[in-house]
Scaffold this motif. Structure first.
Motif, PDB file in Angstrom:
ATOM      1  N   GLN A  78       0.631  -1.056   0.324  1.00  0.00           N
ATOM      2  CA  GLN A  78       0.044   0.209  -0.096  1.00  0.00           C
ATOM      3  C   GLN A  78       0.928   1.244   0.420  1.00  0.00           C
ATOM      4  N   VAL A  79       1.625   1.580   0.846  1.00  0.00           N
ATOM      5  CA  VAL A  79       2.981   2.563   1.137  1.00  0.00           C
ATOM      6  C   VAL A  79       3.186   2.618  -0.381  1.00  0.00           C
ATOM      7  N   LYS A  80       3.763   1.507  -1.268  1.00  0.00           N
ATOM      8  CA  LYS A  80       4.663   1.896  -2.311  1.00  0.00           C
ATOM      9  C   LYS A  80       3.929   2.108  -3.297  1.00  0.00           C
ATOM     10  N   GLN A  81       2.611   1.830  -3.631  1.00  0.00           N
ATOM     11  CA  GLN A  81       2.308   2.652  -4.003  1.00  0.00           C
ATOM     12  C   GLN A  81       1.445   3.599  -4.055  1.00  0.00           C
ATOM     13  N   LEU A  82       1.042   4.002  -2.810  1.00  0.00           N
ATOM     14  CA  LEU A  82       0.997   5.881  -2.456  1.00  0.00           C
ATOM     15  C   LEU A  82       2.254   6.451  -2.809  1.00  0.00           C
ATOM     16  N   ILE A  83       3.364   6.018  -3.000  1.00  0.00           N
ATOM     17  CA  ILE A  83       4.627   6.996  -2.920  1.00  0.00           C
ATOM     18  C   ILE A  83       4.784   6.602  -4.129  1.00  0.00           C
ATOM     19  N   GLU A  84       4.528   5.614  -5.246  1.00  0.00           N
ATOM     20  CA  GLU A  84       5.053   6.177  -6.418  1.00  0.00           C
ATOM     21  C   GLU A  84       3.312   6.768  -7.321  1.00  0.00           C
ATOM     22  N   MET A  85       2.570   6.591  -7.071  1.00  0.00           N
ATOM     23  CA  MET A  85       1.148   6.851  -7.170  1.00  0.00           C
ATOM     24  C   MET A  85       1.263   8.236  -7.869  1.00  0.00           C
ATOM     25  N   VAL A 125      10.041  14.057   2.081  1.00  0.00           N
ATOM     26  CA  VAL A 125      10.488  12.784   1.637  1.00  0.00           C
ATOM     27  C   VAL A 125      10.851  11.382   2.379  1.00  0.00           C
ATOM     28  N   ALA A 126      10.128  10.781   1.240  1.00  0.00           N
ATOM     29  CA  ALA A 126       9.812   9.190   1.496  1.00  0.00           C
ATOM     30  C   ALA A 126      10.631   8.232   0.982  1.00  0.00           C
ATOM     31  N   ARG A 127      10.828   7.303   1.712  1.00  0.00           N
ATOM     32  CA  ARG A 127      11.981   6.044   1.754  1.00  0.00           C
ATOM     33  C   ARG A 127      11.465   4.925   0.600  1.00  0.00           C
ATOM     34  N   MET A 128      11.121   4.545  -0.238  1.00  0.00           N
ATOM     35  CA  MET A 128      11.050   3.560  -1.503  1.00  0.00           C
ATOM     36  C   MET A 128      12.229   2.551  -1.519  1.00  0.00           C
ATOM     37  N   GLY A 129      12.559   1.441  -1.184  1.00  0.00           N
ATOM     38  CA  GLY A 129      13.276   0.949  -1.426  1.00  0.00           C
ATOM     39  C   GLY A 129      14.933   1.658  -0.966  1.00  0.00           C
ATOM     40  N   ASP A 130      15.973   1.839  -1.980  1.00  0.00           N
ATOM     41  CA  ASP A 130      16.992   2.294  -1.502  1.00  0.00           C
ATOM     42  C   ASP A 130      16.689   3.358  -2.443  1.00  0.00           C
ATOM     43  N   ALA A 131      16.110   4.291  -3.306  1.00  0.00           N
ATOM     44  CA  ALA A 131      15.715   5.008  -3.453  1.00  0.00           C
ATOM     45  C   ALA A 131      14.962   6.349  -2.148  1.00  0.00           C
ATOM     46  N   TYR A 132      14.435   7.440  -3.133  1.00  0.00           N
ATOM     47  CA  TYR A 132      13.720   8.753  -2.095  1.00  0.00           C
ATOM     48  C   TYR A 132      12.995   9.467  -3.090  1.00  0.00           C
ATOM     49  N   GLU A 141       1.568  12.058   5.071  1.00  0.00           N
ATOM     50  CA  GLU A 141       0.775  11.848   6.352  1.00  0.00           C
ATOM     51  C   GLU A 141       0.233  10.990   6.530  1.00  0.00           C
ATOM     52  N   LYS A 142      -0.669  10.401   5.279  1.00  0.00           N
ATOM     53  CA  LYS A 142      -1.546   9.034   5.178  1.00  0.00           C
ATOM     54  C   LYS A 142      -0.311   8.330   5.855  1.00  0.00           C
ATOM     55  N   ILE A 143       1.123   8.101   5.041  1.00  0.00           N
ATOM     56  CA  ILE A 143       2.082   7.117   5.052  1.00  0.00           C
ATOM     57  C   ILE A 143       2.099   7.131   6.653  1.00  0.00           C
ATOM     58  N   ARG A 144       2.826   8.569   7.057  1.00  0.00           N
ATOM     59  CA  ARG A 144       3.095   8.333   8.331  1.00  0.00           C
ATOM     60  C   ARG A 144       1.852   7.640   9.304  1.00  0.00           C
ATOM     61  N   GLU A 145       0.981   7.443   9.090  1.00  0.00           N
ATOM     62  CA  GLU A 145      -0.443   7.062   9.765  1.00  0.00           C
ATOM     63  C   GLU A 145      -0.154   5.665   9.568  1.00  0.00           C
ATOM     64  N   PRO A 148       5.083   4.868   9.606  1.00  0.00           N
ATOM     65  CA  PRO A 148       6.326   5.648  10.090  1.00  0.00           C
ATOM     66  C   PRO A 148       7.010   5.894   9.661  1.00  0.00           C
ATOM     67  N   GLU A 149       7.929   4.764   9.278  1.00  0.00           N
ATOM     68  CA  GLU A 149       9.968   4.315   8.935  1.00  0.00           C
ATOM     69  C   GLU A 149       9.915   4.815   7.632  1.00  0.00           C
ATOM     70  N   PHE A 150       8.833   4.861   7.084  1.00  0.00           N
ATOM     71  CA  PHE A 150       8.963   5.366   4.901  1.00  0.00           C
ATOM     72  C   PHE A 150       9.269   6.662   5.361  1.00  0.00           C
ATOM     73  N   VAL A 151       8.255   7.377   6.120  1.00  0.00           N
ATOM     74  CA  VAL A 151       8.501   8.871   5.178  1.00  0.00           C
ATOM     75  C   VAL A 151       9.665   9.119   6.248  1.00  0.00           C
ATOM     76  N   VAL A 152      11.073   9.882   5.178  1.00  0.00           N
ATOM     77  CA  VAL A 152      11.992  10.386   5.830  1.00  0.00           C
ATOM     78  C   VAL A 152      12.132  11.705   6.899  1.00  0.00           C
ATOM     79  N   VAL A 153      11.234  12.624   5.695  1.00  0.00           N
ATOM     80  CA  VAL A 153      11.715  14.128   6.206  1.00  0.00           C
ATOM     81  C   VAL A 153      10.332  14.329   5.947  1.00  0.00           C
ATOM     82  N   LEU A 154       9.641  15.332   6.872  1.00  0.00           N
ATOM     83  CA  LEU A 154       8.284  16.014   7.363  1.00  0.00           C
ATOM     84  C   LEU A 154       8.798  17.146   7.868  1.00  0.00           C
ATOM     85  N   ASN A 155       8.835  18.399   7.595  1.00  0.00           N
ATOM     86  CA  ASN A 155       9.580  19.366   8.266  1.00  0.00           C
ATOM     87  C   ASN A 155       8.018  19.659   9.005  1.00  0.00           C
ATOM     88  N   ASP A 156       7.852  20.461  10.170  1.00  0.00           N
ATOM     89  CA  ASP A 156       6.964  21.180  10.689  1.00  0.00           C
ATOM     90  C   ASP A 156       6.192  22.483  10.009  1.00  0.00           C
TER      91      ASP A 156
END
Length: 179
Positions: A78-85, A125-132, A141-145, A148-156
């Motif tokens: 699911q997370v991979k699909q969200l990032i790719e889309m 910035v989100a991690r997808m395998g070895d790429a970002y 925020e959807k992915i973090r729910e 959370p390990e896939f979201v690398v950078v989300l500045n407040d």
């Protein structure tokens, strides 16, 4: 023919005749006190029931572990699909954006607009395998729910207001300052 265990022990000298006779009498008394065949059946049924319960418990545990593994795989998909889309195209990026991931400094190239958006918190910035990949804040925020390990950078973006006790509040940071 093979001799009984009692005869073998007698022959080896490990048990004397008197002790063997006494054990034989105790067995005979015990057999006469219980109804014929009942004790053997009860013991056998009890052992069989315990074995079934243990096997059912092991099966339940294995099924639970398999289900958890399937859920983790589905969540990753699911997370991979969200990032790719929802990834933002950064092919023309010439500005380096550095961030920390797992104790190491990583660098991706983005456009100036994306860099400003990453700094302000509009993008993440989100991690997808070895790429970002760069994604929007809403998707991050959807992915973090979910994971959370896939979201690398989300500045407040709430840190834009300076603190009252900040001694450097009067000094402005230049826009063209590069670290």
């Amino acid at each position: 023919m093979a001799k009984s265990l009692q005869e073998q022990l007698l022959k080896a000298g490990l048990v004397d005749q008197k002790k063997a006779k006494q054990i034989k009498q105790e067995k005979r008394k015990q057999a006469k006190q219980t109804p014929k065949g009942q004790q053997v059946e009860d013991e056998t049924k009890l052992r069989a029931q315990q074995a079934r319960e243990e096997k059912a418990q092991r099966d339940r545990e294995m099924n639970r572990l398999r289900q958890e593994e399937a859920d983790r795989k589905a969540l990753k998909a699911q997370v991979k699909q969200l990032i790719e889309m929802n990834r933002i195209n950064r092919k023309k990026g010439e500005v380096g954006y550095q961030f920390a991931d797992e104790g190491k400094v990583k660098k991706i190239y983005v456009t100036q607009e994306l860099q400003d958006g990453l700094a302000s918190g509009r993008f993440a910035v989100a991690r997808m395998g070895d790429a970002y990949e760069v994604i929007s804040r809403k998707v991050a925020e959807k992915i973090r729910e979910r994971a959370p390990e896939f979201v690398v950078v989300l500045n407040d973006n709430k840190n834009a207001e300076p603190d009252e006790d900040d001694p450097y509040a009067a000094y402005q940071i230049p826009d063209d300052l590069m670290w």
